[in-house]
Enzyme design. Structure first.
Site, PDB file in Angstrom:
ATOM      1  N   PHE A 142     -16.825   9.313   4.171  1.00 53.50           N
ATOM      2  CA  PHE A 142     -15.570   8.661   2.672  1.00 53.50           C
ATOM      3  C   PHE A 142     -16.002   7.676   2.700  1.00 53.50           C
ATOM      4  O   PHE A 142     -15.553   6.766   2.931  1.00 53.50           O
ATOM      5  CB  PHE A 142     -13.733   9.176   3.550  1.00 53.50           C
ATOM      6  CG  PHE A 142     -12.701   8.334   2.402  1.00 53.50           C
ATOM      7  CD1 PHE A 142     -12.736   9.495   1.338  1.00 53.50           C
ATOM      8  CD2 PHE A 142     -12.482   7.861   1.735  1.00 53.50           C
ATOM      9  CE1 PHE A 142     -11.994   9.037  -0.130  1.00 53.50           C
ATOM     10  CE2 PHE A 142     -11.575   6.869   1.183  1.00 53.50           C
ATOM     11  CZ  PHE A 142     -11.137   7.998  -0.227  1.00 53.50           C
TER      12      PHE A 142
ATOM     13  N   ASP B 297      -1.434  -1.075   5.876  1.00 53.79           N
ATOM     14  CA  ASP B 297      -2.198  -0.270   7.535  1.00 53.79           C
ATOM     15  C   ASP B 297      -2.325  -1.175   8.309  1.00 53.79           C
ATOM     16  O   ASP B 297      -3.431  -1.275   9.050  1.00 53.79           O
ATOM     17  CB  ASP B 297      -1.897   0.855   7.194  1.00 53.79           C
ATOM     18  CG  ASP B 297      -3.600   1.346   6.315  1.00 53.79           C
ATOM     19  OD1 ASP B 297      -4.062   0.383   6.155  1.00 53.79           O
ATOM     20  OD2 ASP B 297      -3.177   2.709   6.023  1.00 53.79           O
TER      21      ASP B 297
ATOM     22  N   ARG C  35      -0.054  14.754  -3.198  1.00 48.55           N
ATOM     23  CA  ARG C  35      -1.349  14.178  -3.254  1.00 48.55           C
ATOM     24  C   ARG C  35      -2.057  15.138  -3.261  1.00 48.55           C
ATOM     25  O   ARG C  35      -2.311  15.941  -2.246  1.00 48.55           O
ATOM     26  CB  ARG C  35      -1.937  13.291  -2.091  1.00 48.55           C
ATOM     27  CG  ARG C  35      -2.883  12.667  -1.601  1.00 48.55           C
ATOM     28  CD  ARG C  35      -2.851  12.101  -0.977  1.00 48.55           C
ATOM     29  NE  ARG C  35      -4.568  10.702  -0.809  1.00 48.55           N
ATOM     30  CZ  ARG C  35      -4.487  10.466   0.137  1.00 48.55           C
ATOM     31  NH1 ARG C  35      -4.541  10.118   1.171  1.00 48.55           N
ATOM     32  NH2 ARG C  35      -6.450  10.093  -0.134  1.00 48.55           N
TER      33      ARG C  35
ATOM     34  N   ASP D 112       0.878  -1.111   0.402  1.00 47.04           N
ATOM     35  CA  ASP D 112      -0.284  -0.104  -0.334  1.00 47.04           C
ATOM     36  C   ASP D 112       1.272   1.476   0.120  1.00 47.04           C
ATOM     37  O   ASP D 112       1.527   0.775   0.587  1.00 47.04           O
ATOM     38  CB  ASP D 112      -0.894  -0.180   1.167  1.00 47.04           C
ATOM     39  CG  ASP D 112      -1.532   1.349   1.999  1.00 47.04           C
ATOM     40  OD1 ASP D 112      -2.283   1.389  -0.111  1.00 47.04           O
ATOM     41  OD2 ASP D 112      -1.857   1.898   2.496  1.00 47.04           O
ATOM     42  N   LYS D 113       0.468   2.511  -0.555  1.00 50.08           N
ATOM     43  CA  LYS D 113       0.904   3.565  -0.604  1.00 50.08           C
ATOM     44  C   LYS D 113       1.413   4.447   0.994  1.00 50.08           C
ATOM     45  O   LYS D 113       2.076   4.504   1.328  1.00 50.08           O
ATOM     46  CB  LYS D 113       0.647   4.585  -1.185  1.00 50.08           C
ATOM     47  CG  LYS D 113       1.447   5.442  -1.698  1.00 50.08           C
ATOM     48  CD  LYS D 113       1.188   7.135  -3.026  1.00 50.08           C
ATOM     49  CE  LYS D 113       0.597   7.513  -3.312  1.00 50.08           C
ATOM     50  NZ  LYS D 113       0.368   8.400  -1.571  1.00 50.08           N
ATOM     51  N   THR D 114       0.484   4.875   1.031  1.00 53.06           N
ATOM     52  CA  THR D 114      -0.414   6.285   2.262  1.00 53.06           C
ATOM     53  C   THR D 114      -0.333   5.049   3.361  1.00 53.06           C
ATOM     54  O   THR D 114      -0.907   4.350   3.456  1.00 53.06           O
ATOM     55  CB  THR D 114      -1.584   6.910   2.513  1.00 53.06           C
ATOM     56  OG1 THR D 114      -0.949   7.522   0.931  1.00 53.06           O
ATOM     57  CG2 THR D 114      -1.556   7.699   3.276  1.00 53.06           C
TER      58      THR D 114
ATOM     59  N   ASN E  74      -8.424  -0.289   4.435  1.00 51.60           N
ATOM     60  CA  ASN E  74      -8.795  -1.304   3.536  1.00 51.60           C
ATOM     61  C   ASN E  74      -7.778  -1.985   2.910  1.00 51.60           C
ATOM     62  O   ASN E  74      -8.478  -2.511   1.631  1.00 51.60           O
ATOM     63  CB  ASN E  74      -8.651   0.119   2.305  1.00 51.60           C
ATOM     64  CG  ASN E  74      -9.922   1.489   3.094  1.00 51.60           C
ATOM     65  OD1 ASN E  74     -10.653   0.989   3.370  1.00 51.60           O
ATOM     66  ND2 ASN E  74      -9.012   2.101   2.630  1.00 51.60           N
TER      67      ASN E  74
END
Length: 1215
Positions: A629, A888, A685, A511-513, A891
């Site tokens: 969100f 993390d 971003r 994952d990135k963030t 998701n």
């Protein structure tokens, strides 16, 4: 019947597929008792002295097939279930006895009939009764009940804690659902207002208590089940045999060790059960609404789907899955997701004034922002006026999200790792070898006239020698040590077998963030609009004038105050803190906005607002409603009202592409693409903001009834937020370390495509000279087929970004001028694909033949939904990759659980979201897990080879001694089995992982040519050394050597020269093989770093040399050695044979087994011209075609290709 229950297909008269096309798909076959088969079973059980029932205890499905006969499911008394992994389970069918009181309709489309006072203890087995239907014309599924005589029966069975109920109309069993299937969102408001005590008890009779019961078995039951384990049955057989052979010392030691082993095993098993039970168990009282409007406090275990519960303002631990229908909740979901940031939950959408047919179906995964999940902690609630925070129970017990996770722990999905299946096959080979040894022994003993009793004992003894009963336990040693080392480094594992699997990881998805980049973002600046044109970047947000943009930043978030601290998503925190505004939770003064507002924001300075009544009032904005969100929608929004204003406002923030598609076209700047591209290319971003003003007549009540889609439309584009998300300092070195080890790295993120590509370049996933090709997919629309285009990711000065506006891809003229046809330059080494989630879906659905090529070269997957992340992991696994996933835990839950090695970066010690949980908040844990996995795998191979050679060494020794009617002595067996073998086998796994991650990977199969070659050659060396020593002894002069003259008493045949020589030579072999198979580089540290193992080897070697050269008389007598009449020169000959064994074994292991020469020979013998892994074949196919991918070309799903507006002929290799 709802769609979720209709997943079935009849295969024949006896079998049906349940849960078709789902992960839990089952082939269900009906069986009923057969009296003739039962009689045969009991006769054979007596004749086999209980062996047949014991086998059926190990393999229940065999017992079911042996004792029962196939029958239609309607008459079945038991079912045989086969899952997608090939595992087979037998389950018995039960019935619930109830009195006829009337049908109780349950809103998942399933109806039941039962009494108010039903007790689960009244369930009984339904045997062979004819099933007739008691149904209602109005309810298509009322016939889940079977009417027999005057009693009402509900037929059902449990499989892995899930209930399946008989449905007469589809003539099969259906999974019992709660309100998570076939229910419209509007139903929660219109049909569920609370049950009466009677209705609740009727539902409770069907669903059972709302508990997640983890059975903690008594020590007596655990002991009974443990000793019925094949390992201990074999131990009992061996002990009885040894006792009969008067091996009292050895048998007593084995009993003592087995007792300790069983005691430890029982304690650990029960402790783990208690730990899991305590982790999931939670009992509390809850307030529920009754049908008459009253409230009542009941124990949570009596909750049923459809109950309306009240959430206390002080928060609570959720004991069920429930849909929020009024009020907001702040929830900590770390127990389920590993994500520690609290989440805001809002009421499920309810379209006021529309028909129920227009209301969307409730789907837990899609409506998770409106669902309170079992096991999560509600921190606090917010409510409106006098209305309480209410939720409708949708799932209870093991049907809940927490129940599903607990079931995944109790019944883990098989990993399909060949190592374990090969080990069982090898034990079968050893059994065949034992049968050959038995034949040899019988022949020798019969020819020599050995008594029948001794023949039987010696023959059975062969099995205890050739098949090492400790092999399964010994193979877990490496895993146990690796798990302990990982724990010391802050990495926790809830599935130890996965550690070995980590040794075969070939690709890691990140994952990135929060994983590659810092979790929190800094607000670098904002780009507001003025007259539909972008203004220069404003980096001091506090200087922005009061207006929609500043108001959007202050209100469009999910922040909340918890214990006086502002808490929420890190991005939202940075955005709100930049405004320098204040956030206030509701207090006693709640009349400012005519209705209570959950949250109020206002400038830190005492600003005022001129209202329509020309009266100045404080400038405050109340957040009326929040739409959280959503990863799928890529946005969030709020409905607000400014104090004193006559209308409400809507503010929306999200992905620029999405916000642009929802905005009025005229409000979007003409240079939107260029500006967006310029920032995303730099790795920022970018988040877009938009706003709309609602009509004056839009009321507070309407705000809470309006559908989300009716709010988030016709927006006015406001501008961009530019967030700076820097790489974690550990990211780039770790990515380079993995790449040097030839482990592919892939980014899977929900962020913008170009931002993700920029981060991939910054961290080294994409090297400087490597090209990135954007794969753009469009679904079919307006009669046009789906299409796929390939474009180079160009310099922002010469190319445009494609942005979705109004559902189509918008490109400017410069796009067409820039993107001409190019073929990929293979000499330029490598290109990478970058794919969006939308394009991924198009490829999966309309271009499945291209999917494998895309994922083999795909490095960046952006705008991916949680489901698509899981699908990507599964697709990579299908083409032969061992896949790791690091995220993390929020998701990424699905992908973390699906991957071979899922690593969640979480503060929790053990999150059930993934097999591994790392407290270190960066990706440095990834190479650590892989290195420990490789070390554990090599240890498992080494221990396996050692245990196999241990049995072969002893087998050869016994075969030689049987030839002269001798055998090893009681103390000799003890020395070999306990002192040598047990010590070295346990300590071999203590060698730690090598600090450097190398490109070479360990083998994953026990039948890999190097391992088979090693085993075969070492067995040949074993035979040669022992036979050589034996024949060398026979050649000795008769002055001291007198061959054994067999005595009719077997004990008298042990003390002889032959026995002494074979025992001493074999003792050296056990030690030699332990060292030879304890390999160091490149996967483990050198052997000398394992101090305990090294010391034990030196002590054992010294002890054996002492036995050979200068044993005292008492020791020689105790060990049954005939050594003192043996000349020193021959004792040195024994040492020379041991030395020869050292040279031969180490030469094979260190110079031949891992050599390139052996690999080349193996490849030549097997005529292997192509790799066996699918992904390598696909790589070869891509490399062989320089015309692919066809950059600058559009490919239609119909097969048509278009380049620069011209139709091209479909290439032969494309489909």
């Amino acid at each position: 019947m709802n769609s979720k229950q209709n997943h079935y297909q009849h295969l024949d008269d006896y079998s049906v597929i349940l849960n078709e096309d789902h992960e839990d798909e089952l082939i269900c076959t009906g069986y009923r008792s057969n009296k003739f088969k039962e009689a045969i079973f009991y006769i054979l059980a007596l004749c086999s002295l209980g062996l047949l029932p014991l086998i059926f205890h190990w393999k229940p499905e065999w017992g079911l097939q042996f004792r029962f006969s196939k029958c239609p499911l309607k008459y079945a008394e038991a079912v045989l279930l086969k899952n997608v992994h090939g595992q087979v389970h037998a389950e018995y069918i039960y019935t619930k006895l109830v009195e006829e009181t009337g049908l109780v309709s349950i809103k998942n489309g399933v109806s039941y009939q039962h009494t108010d006072n039903y007790s689960s203890h009244s369930a009984e087995r339904d045997r062979g009764r004819a099933a007739s239907v008691n149904s209602s014309e109005d309810d298509v599924t009322a016939a889940l009940l079977v009417n027999s005589d005057s009693e009402i029966r509900m037929k059902y069975f449990y499989h892995q804690k899930v209930m399946y109920v008989w449905d007469q109309h589809i003539r099969t069993y259906s999974k019992l659902y709660g309100l998570d299937s076939g229910i419209k969102c509007s139903d929660f408001y219109e049909n569920y207002h609370g049950f009466s005590v009677t209705d609740q008890s009727k539902r409770l009779a069907v669903y059972g208590s709302n508990t997640i019961d983890i059975e903690v078995k008594s020590y007596g039951r655990l002991l009974f089940e443990e000793i019925l384990n094949p390992f201990y049955i074999f131990q009992v057989f061996s002990v009885v045999l040894w006792m009969a052979e008067v091996y009292y010392y050895y048998a007593t030691c084995i009993i003592f060790i087995s007792t300790i082993s069983i005691s430890i095993s029982l304690y650990e098993t029960r402790r783990q059960s208690i730990t899991l039970r305590n982790m999931v168990a939670h009992s509390s009282n809850v307030q529920i609404c009754r049908e008459n409007g009253d409230t009542e406090e009941v124990n949570a275990e009596f909750l049923v789907p459809g109950d309306v519960i009240l959430i206390p303002s002080t928060g609570c631990m959720m004991t069920c899955d429930a849909v929020l229908i009024s009020g907001n909740c702040i929830v900590n979901e770390s127990m389920l997701t590993g994500e520690s940031v609290p989440v805001t939950k809002t009421p499920v959408p309810h379209s006021h004034g529309t028909s129920s047919t227009e209301s969307p179906l409730y789907i837990p995964d899609e409506h998770k922002r409106h669902t309170l999940f079992c096991g999560t902690q509600v921190i606090q609630t917010r409510y409106y006026g006098s209305e309480r925070v209410k939720a409708v129970v949708v799932r209870t017990g093991f049907m809940t999200a927490k129940g599903e996770l607990v079931r995944s722990i109790l019944y883990p999905k098989p990993m399909g790792f060949r190592f374990y299946t090969d080990a069982m096959k090898f034990i079968g080979v050893l059994t065949v070898l034992a049968l050959l040894g038995l034949t040899y022994s019988l022949t020798i003993f019969i020819l020599n006239g050995v008594p029948i009793k001794d023949i039987i004992f010696k023959g059975l003894d062969i099995f205890t020698i050739a098949v090492p009963p400790a092999l399964p336990a010994a193979m877990t040693v490496g895993t146990v040590y690796a798990q302990s080392r990982l724990k010391k480094q802050g990495i926790f594992c809830i599935s130890p077998p996965r550690i070995n699997v980590c040794g075969k990881i070939k690709l890691v998805c990140f994952d990135k963030t929060g994983t590659l980049t810092e979790d929190g973002m800094d607000l670098w600046g904002v780009v507001p609009l003025q007259q539909e044109h972008f203004l220069p970047v404003v980096q001091r947000v506090g200087e922005l004038p009061r207006g929609p943009f500043l108001s959007a930043m202050a209100t469009c978030h999910s922040l909340t105050m918890i214990e006086g601290n502002l808490t929420g998503d890190p991005l939202d925190l940075k955005m709100f803190e930049a405004t320098n505004w204040l956030l206030e939770e509701p207090g006693k003064d709640s009349t400012k906005f005519d209705s209570i507002m959950p949250t109020v924001v206002k400038p830190i300075t005492a600003d005022t607002f001129l209202s329509e009544e020309v009266a100045e009032v404080p400038y405050e904005i109340g957040i009326v409603r929040q739409f959280p969100f959503s990863s799928a929608l890529q946005r969030m929004s709020v409905i607000t009202r400014t104090l004193g204003a006559s209308h409400m406002d809507v503010y929306v923030k999200g992905a620029p592409e999405m916000i642009a598609s929802l905005s009025i076209k005229e409000t979007i700047p003409a240079d939107f693409h260029e500006v967006l591209h310029s920032y995303t290319k730099q790795g920022f971003r970018v988040i877009a903001m938009a706003w709309r003003s609602m009509e004056n007549k839009f009321s507070w009540h309407q705000a809470h009834r309006i559908a989300r889609n009716d709010v988030e439309c016709e927006l006015n584009f406001l501008g961009l937020l530019i967030m700076q998300n820097t790489l974690k300092p550990e990211t780039t070195p770790i990515i380079h370390q993995l790449k040097r080890a030839n482990i592919r790295t892939v980014m899977v993120t929900g962020d913008n495509m170009l931002t993700a590509v920029s981060v991939a370049k910054d961290c080294g996933m994409v090297e400087g000279k490597e090209k990135v090709i954007l794969v753009n997919g469009l679904p079919p629309s307006e009669g046009k087929p789906a299409s796929l285009s390939w474009e180079y990711e160009e310099n922002p000065k010469t190319a445009e970004v494609e942005v979705e506006v109004d559902g189509s891809i918008q490109c400017t003229d410069s796009d067409i001028k820039t993107y001409h046809h190019h073929t990929v330059d293979i000499d330029n080494h490598k290109f990478h694909f970058a794919v969006t989630g939308k394009s991924f879906g198009v490829i999966k659905n309309y271009f499945p033949d291209l999917m494998k090529k895309i994922i083999v070269r795909g490095t960046v997957f952006a705008r991916m939904s949680p489901d698509q992340k899981t699908q990507l992991v599964e697709a990579l696994q299908e083409i032969g990759y061992g896949v790791g996933m690091c995220g993390d835990g929020a998701n990424d839950c699905g992908a973390l659980k699906t991957a071979h090695a899922g690593i969640s970066l979480s503060e929790a010690e053990a999150s059930v979201a993934s097999p591994f949980t790392s407290k270190t908040p960066n990706i440095s844990c990834v190479p650590t897990v892989i290195k420990e996995g490789r070390a554990a795998l090599i240890t498992s191979f080494g221990v396996f080879k050692y245990m196999a050679l241990y049995s072969m060494v002893q087998f050869v020794s016994v075969m030689i001694l049987y030839y002269i009617q001798s055998n090893l002595g009681d103390m000799q067996f003890l020395y070999v089995d306990l002192v040598i073998t047990t010590t070295v086998a346990v300590l071999m796994g203590r060698t730690e992982a090598y600090p450097t991650l190398v490109a070479e990977r360990p083998p994953g199969s026990l039948v890999a040519p190097p391992i088979l070659f090693s085993l075969i050659v070492q067995v040949m060396i074993t035979i040669a050394i022992q036979a050589g020593a034996y024949f060398c002894l026979l050649a000795q002069p008769s002055s001291w050597f007198i061959p054994l003259s067999p005595h009719h008493k077997q004990d008298e045949n042990i003390l002889c020269f032959e026995n002494t020589v074979i025992f001493l030579v074999s003792s050296y072999q056990y030690i030699i093989f332990a060292v030879a198979f304890s390999k160091g580089k490149p996967f483990r540290q050198p052997i000398y770093t394992n101090v305990l193992f090294l010391v034990s080897v030196l002590l054992l070697t010294g002890c054996t040399i002492w036995f050979t050269l200068y044993p005292t008389e008492p020791i020689a007598s105790f060990m049954q050695l005939k050594i003192h009449k043996m000349p020193l020169s021959f004792r040195c000959v024994i040492l020379s044979f041991a030395a020869g064994n050292v040279v031969g074994s180490f030469f094979i292991e260190d110079c031949i087994v891992d050599s390139k020469m052996l690999k080349d020979c193996t490849r030549w013998i097997r005529c292997k011209k192509q790799p066996k892994n699918k992904y390598k074949l696909i790589e070869m196919e891509i490399a062989s075609n320089p015309e692919w991918p066809p950059v600058g070309t559009n490919i239609m799903a119909s097969g048509l290709q278009i380049r620069n507006g011209e139709e091209l002929q479909k290439p032969d290799d494309e489909s």
